[in-house]
Every structure is written in structure tokens, then in C-alpha cells.
Write an enzyme that holds these catalytic residues in place. Structure first.
Site, mmCIF file in Angstrom:
data_model
loop_
_atom_site.group_PDB
_atom_site.id
_atom_site.type_symbol
_atom_site.label_atom_id
_atom_site.label_comp_id
_atom_site.label_asym_id
_atom_site.label_seq_id
_atom_site.Cartn_x
_atom_site.Cartn_y
_atom_site.Cartn_z
ATOM 1 N N LYS A 52 0.836 -1.206 0.000
ATOM 2 C CA LYS A 52 0.000 0.000 0.000
ATOM 3 C C LYS A 52 0.870 1.255 0.000
ATOM 4 O O LYS A 52 0.627 2.185 -0.776
ATOM 5 C CB LYS A 52 -0.948 -0.019 1.213
ATOM 6 C CG LYS A 52 -2.038 -1.081 1.102
ATOM 7 C CD LYS A 52 -2.815 -1.325 2.398
ATOM 8 C CE LYS A 52 -3.802 -2.471 2.191
ATOM 9 N NZ LYS A 52 -4.587 -2.794 3.405
ATOM 10 N N GLN A 96 -4.404 -1.363 9.480
ATOM 11 C CA GLN A 96 -4.416 -2.692 8.892
ATOM 12 C C GLN A 96 -5.071 -3.689 9.855
ATOM 13 O O GLN A 96 -4.748 -3.727 11.034
ATOM 14 C CB GLN A 96 -2.975 -3.124 8.552
ATOM 15 C CG GLN A 96 -2.866 -4.447 7.809
ATOM 16 C CD GLN A 96 -3.512 -4.443 6.429
ATOM 17 O OE1 GLN A 96 -3.567 -3.410 5.757
ATOM 18 N NE2 GLN A 96 -4.000 -5.575 6.000
ATOM 19 N N ASP A 119 -10.659 3.210 4.024
ATOM 20 C CA ASP A 119 -11.174 1.847 3.891
ATOM 21 C C ASP A 119 -12.692 1.825 3.693
ATOM 22 O O ASP A 119 -13.249 0.821 3.261
ATOM 23 C CB ASP A 119 -10.873 1.052 5.178
ATOM 24 C CG ASP A 119 -9.597 0.230 5.087
ATOM 25 O OD1 ASP A 119 -9.304 -0.284 3.997
ATOM 26 O OD2 ASP A 119 -8.919 0.098 6.120
HETATM 27 N N1 GUN Z 1 -7.169 -6.616 6.147
HETATM 28 C C1 GUN Z 1 -7.629 -7.360 5.105
HETATM 29 N N2 GUN Z 1 -8.230 -6.573 4.193
HETATM 30 C C2 GUN Z 1 -8.162 -5.322 4.662
HETATM 31 C C3 GUN Z 1 -8.611 -4.067 4.156
HETATM 32 O O1 GUN Z 1 -9.216 -3.941 3.091
HETATM 33 N N3 GUN Z 1 -8.321 -2.990 4.946
HETATM 34 C C4 GUN Z 1 -7.678 -3.093 6.122
HETATM 35 N N4 GUN Z 1 -7.469 -1.975 6.830
HETATM 36 N N5 GUN Z 1 -7.260 -4.232 6.621
HETATM 37 C C5 GUN Z 1 -7.503 -5.337 5.892
#
Ligand code: GUN
Length: 284
Positions: A52, A96, A119
């Protein structure tokens, strides 16, 4: 059968965004910033967070990653989020998931300013999505829709089946398909005769988190199949929720794993960060 390459589609979309950043910087005096928080040392999470941050920088945004130890308290994490909410230089905040067990994920998501919630997990954004109001749309579902639309197969009037009902993927992708006028069924692990349900699907989105669960005999000939699963098998192989080998010859269009939904999720995160940046700048 045609492969829906999330990797190629992502590359195109990221190029478009990269071309957009300089004009945003000129207009608003700085680049969009994404700040990612990682708590603990889950190797999969570490890898996602790196991807990311790397993607953000590659398209010309700025990115900061805050790495906190596993034993970080909930209060400490909430304090950091409060600080980032107030920080004018931060446009998007991503924590995350999953978080260590002693931290309440819902509380943490609630604490993120909904305007910086890249998100789209905050209850304000979830409510707005279901009410059909402007909002930040969760990255993976948004990526699925882009992939379906890239095939040129229309969504309106089609039967769409979503397998999986998570808050992150299943539920929001069903709502987005509904918004595009599909007739939507949400199936899940307790659905009776799942194959009979999925065989009706012109558009099939698999997001259950069970490796290779959707086999070719469960796919309608010619269907658009989107595989959201990322599962690591004991032999180290990375596979989706769809058994690509048996499903691909039946499907009209199918997304692979890896190189399918994964890169699109990150691409949509970049889009959401730009959206948060522009919204905040325009509201100043
Ligand atoms: N863990 C797995 N998928 C995601 C996501 O789309 N966003 C976040 N913040 N954590 C995750």
C-alpha cells in the site's frame, strides 16, 4: 474464456492517477497523503502494508507507515488515531486488520475520522453506502465492480450471486451490484445446495475465504467470475476461493489469483485517498 487481469487494469488506472497528482498539487499546494498503521508482526499484514505504501509513493502521493508493537494498548492506538485525525497533512488513515486480540476493532474503526476513512469501514460511511448517499466505498468491493465493468458485460438486469457476507466484501459488493441494477443473491457457508444457487449467476463473486470452494460444476457457462479469495495452502501455493482450473473453461470471464482482485484493492485505496484529499481540500 477471458482472463480479467487486475494487474493490467490496475496499471492503467494507476497511470491515470499518477498523471492527476501534479495538477492536484498545483491546485492545493501539496500532494495527497496516506498514513497506514500496522500493529504487530503478522507477515501477511506486513506485506500488504508495504504494498500500500509503495503504491502510494509510486503514483506520486506521500505515504507514512506507523508500525507499533504487538503489545500496544487500545488506548495508545486510539490516541495515535486522534492525533492523525487532527493532523491537517494526513488525508487518509488506514489501520491494517486484523488487530491483536486485546484491541477492539470496532472501537478503532469508530475512532477514525469518517472523512479520512480510506477503507470505508466507518459506520458513517457504511450507513451512507446503504442509504445511497455520497460516501467512501470499501476498496475490494469497488475493485470488483471495476473488474466486472471492464469486461463490457452489463450488470443491469443480470443475476448476481455473492458468496460470502463479510462487512469488508460480501455485504458491500452486494449493495454495489444492487445499485447497478443487478438482481442480487447473497449466499454463504450455510446456504443449502450452494451449487444450484451459483449456477444461476451471470455474475459470481466468491468472497468466502475457503480455498478452491467454487468448482467448475458450480459455474454457469459464460458467467463473469470474480475471485476475492486469497488463501495460502499448506504447500505454500496461493489460491483463491475459486478452483480456477475447473472454473475457467466454463466461465466467460474469470479473475485469477494472484493478479486479480488483490492489486485492484490497492488501486482503489489510492482512488479513495485522492477522494478524501479532494473532499477535505474543497471543504476548507
Ligand atoms: N485486512 C484485510 N483486508 C483489509 C482491508 O481492506 N483494509 C484493512 N485496513 N485491513 C484489511
Amino acid at each position: 474464456m477471458n482472463i480479467i487481469s487486475g494487474k493490467e487494469l490496475s496499471a492503467r488506472l494507476r497511470e491515470e492517477m499518477a498523471a492527476q497528482i501534479p495538477s492536484l498539487e498545483e491546485k492545493y499546494g501539496r500532494k495527497p497523503n496516506l498514513t497506514v498503521i500496522l500493529v504487530g508482526e503478522n507477515p501477511a499484514s506486513q506485506s500488504y502494508v508495504r504494498s500500500k505504501a509503495k503504491a502510494a509513493v509510486a503514483i506520486g502521493m506521500t505515504s507514512s507507515t506507523v508500525t507499533l508493537p504487538e503489545q500496544t494498548s487500545e488506548a495508545e492506538l486510539l490516541e495515535l488515531i486522534a492525533k492523525l485525525n487532527e493532523d491537517d497533512a494526513v488525508d487518509g488513515i488506514l489501520v491494517q486488520l486484523p488487530l491483536p486480540k486485546h484491541i477492539d476493532e470496532d472501537k478503532v474503526i469508530d475512532a477514525i475520522s469518517y472523512e479520512k476513512d480510506v477503507d470505508g469501514f466507518h459506520p458513517m460511511n457504511v450507513a451512507a453506502l446503504w442509504l445511497g448517499q455520497p460516501c467512501i466505498v470499501p476498496c475490494t468491493p469497488k475493485g470488483c465492480i471495476e473488474m466486472i465493468e471492464s469486461t463490457g458485460v452489463g450488470i443491469a438486469g443480470k443475476k448476481a450471486v455473492v458468496v460470502g457476507r463479510s462487512n469488508i466484501v460480501g455485504k458491500p459488493v452486494a449493495k454495489l451490484l444492487l445499485d447497478k441494477n443487478a438482481t442480487v443473491t447473497i449466499a454463504h457457508s450455510r446456504t443449502a445446495d450452494l451449487g444450484a444457487v451459483t449456477r444461476e449467476a451471470d455474475i459470481l463473486v466468491a468472497a468466502v475465504g475457503r480455498p478452491l470452494m467454487i468448482t467448475g460444476d458450480m459455474v454457469k457457462p459464460g458467467a463473469v467470475v470474480i475471485d476475492v479469495g486469497i488463501n495460502r495452502l499448506e504447500d505454500g501455493r496461493l489460491v483463491g476461493d475459486v478452483d480456477f482450473e475447473s472454473a475457467a473453461p466454463v466461465a466467460g470471464y474469470i479473475s485469477p489469483v494472484p493478479g486479480g482482485v488483490g492489486p485492484m484493492t490497492i488501486t482503489m485505496l489510492m482512488k479513495n485517498t485522492i477522494q478524501c484529499f479532494e473532499t477535505r481540500m474543497q471543504n476548507k
